[in-house]
Design a protein around this motif. Structure first.
Motif, PDB file in Angstrom:
ATOM      1  N   ALA A 107      -5.051  85.569   9.217  1.00  0.00           N
ATOM      2  CA  ALA A 107      -6.178  85.546   9.796  1.00  0.00           C
ATOM      3  C   ALA A 107      -5.691  84.691  11.401  1.00  0.00           C
ATOM      4  N   THR A 108      -6.578  85.440  12.421  1.00  0.00           N
ATOM      5  CA  THR A 108      -7.256  84.671  13.550  1.00  0.00           C
ATOM      6  C   THR A 108      -7.886  83.782  13.663  1.00  0.00           C
ATOM      7  N   THR A 109      -9.013  84.019  12.560  1.00  0.00           N
ATOM      8  CA  THR A 109      -9.860  81.914  12.226  1.00  0.00           C
ATOM      9  C   THR A 109      -9.112  80.655  11.547  1.00  0.00           C
ATOM     10  N   SER A 110      -8.146  81.955  11.165  1.00  0.00           N
ATOM     11  CA  SER A 110      -6.748  80.739  10.291  1.00  0.00           C
ATOM     12  C   SER A 110      -6.623  79.827  11.657  1.00  0.00           C
ATOM     13  N   TYR A 111      -6.358  80.264  12.821  1.00  0.00           N
ATOM     14  CA  TYR A 111      -5.427  79.072  13.783  1.00  0.00           C
ATOM     15  C   TYR A 111      -6.502  79.075  14.465  1.00  0.00           C
ATOM     16  N   ASN A 112      -5.761  77.191  15.048  1.00  0.00           N
ATOM     17  CA  ASN A 112      -7.113  76.204  15.631  1.00  0.00           C
ATOM     18  C   ASN A 112      -6.705  75.592  17.474  1.00  0.00           C
ATOM     19  N   PHE A 113      -5.353  77.145  17.906  1.00  0.00           N
ATOM     20  CA  PHE A 113      -5.201  76.701  19.354  1.00  0.00           C
ATOM     21  C   PHE A 113      -4.677  77.504  19.724  1.00  0.00           C
ATOM     22  N   TRP A 114      -4.935  78.592  20.751  1.00  0.00           N
ATOM     23  CA  TRP A 114      -4.496  79.725  21.225  1.00  0.00           C
ATOM     24  C   TRP A 114      -4.437  79.582  22.502  1.00  0.00           C
ATOM     25  N   GLY A 115      -2.897  79.894  23.356  1.00  0.00           N
ATOM     26  CA  GLY A 115      -2.853  80.626  24.346  1.00  0.00           C
ATOM     27  C   GLY A 115      -3.299  81.486  24.849  1.00  0.00           C
ATOM     28  N   GLN A 116      -2.962  81.818  26.348  1.00  0.00           N
ATOM     29  CA  GLN A 116      -3.478  82.648  27.527  1.00  0.00           C
ATOM     30  C   GLN A 116      -3.275  84.070  27.272  1.00  0.00           C
ATOM     31  N   GLY A 117      -1.880  83.907  27.004  1.00  0.00           N
ATOM     32  CA  GLY A 117      -2.023  85.897  26.228  1.00  0.00           C
ATOM     33  C   GLY A 117      -0.986  86.065  27.465  1.00  0.00           C
ATOM     34  N   THR A 118       0.093  87.010  27.124  1.00  0.00           N
ATOM     35  CA  THR A 118       0.971  87.498  28.218  1.00  0.00           C
ATOM     36  C   THR A 118       1.509  89.236  28.082  1.00  0.00           C
ATOM     37  N   GLN A 119       0.732  89.880  28.590  1.00  0.00           N
ATOM     38  CA  GLN A 119       0.990  91.135  28.649  1.00  0.00           C
ATOM     39  C   GLN A 119       2.122  91.878  28.317  1.00  0.00           C
ATOM     40  N   VAL A 120       2.536  92.709  27.754  1.00  0.00           N
ATOM     41  CA  VAL A 120       3.709  93.598  27.392  1.00  0.00           C
ATOM     42  C   VAL A 120       3.082  94.854  27.649  1.00  0.00           C
ATOM     43  N   THR A 121       4.171  95.715  28.592  1.00  0.00           N
ATOM     44  CA  THR A 121       4.106  96.656  28.921  1.00  0.00           C
ATOM     45  C   THR A 121       5.526  98.118  28.049  1.00  0.00           C
ATOM     46  N   VAL A 122       5.349  98.732  27.446  1.00  0.00           N
ATOM     47  CA  VAL A 122       6.310  99.052  27.007  1.00  0.00           C
ATOM     48  C   VAL A 122       6.225 101.186  27.778  1.00  0.00           C
ATOM     49  N   SER A 123       6.796 101.282  28.678  1.00  0.00           N
ATOM     50  CA  SER A 123       7.195 102.617  28.841  1.00  0.00           C
ATOM     51  C   SER A 123       7.765 103.916  27.950  1.00  0.00           C
ATOM     52  N   SER A 124       6.544 104.733  27.712  1.00  0.00           N
ATOM     53  CA  SER A 124       7.338 105.891  26.677  1.00  0.00           C
ATOM     54  C   SER A 124       8.279 106.800  27.204  1.00  0.00           C
TER      55      SER A 124
END
Length: 124
Positions: A107-124
């Protein structure tokens, strides 16, 4: 506080691979279990993978089991997510997160610290 910075995202063709990295700083990295999550716009953030403090135990969402591998290097304060056989449904922003929980948590609520994220795009 723990600061988390993800890197390694990008554009890849279906069937390809990417390796995401999350660099941690601040408090002692080995005191935290780590997780990877992903989020598509308009949808809830979903669990991808979890690794315990030592790196001995891992857990994966069914959707990535057998394709993704989570690992960590406590000496380098880094957690990795190796993603193989990517498909269009893997397109999302990927986040790493740190938790003080000792059990495997999804669960996301169980995590205390987060990064800002990185985009992954998969082209079909």
């Amino acid at each position: 506080q723990v600061q988390l910075v993800e890197s390694g995202g990008g554009l890849v063709q279906a069937g390809g691979s990417l390796r995401l990295s999350c660099a941690a700083s601040g408090r002692t990295f080995s005191n935290f279990a780590m997780g990877w999550f992903r989020q598509v716009p308009g949808q809830e953030r979903e669990f991808v993978a979890h690794i315990d403090r030592s790196g001995s135990n891992t857990y994966y969402a069914d959707s990535v089991l057998g394709r993704f591998t989570i690992s960590r290097d406590n000496a380098k304060n880094t957690v990795l997510l190796q993603m193989n056989r990517l498909n269009f449904e893997d397109t999302a922003v990927y986040y790493c997160a740190a938790t003080v929980a000792y059990n495997t948590v999804v669960a996301t609520t169980s995590y205390n610290f987060w990064g800002q994220g990185t985009q992954v795009t998969v082209s079909s």
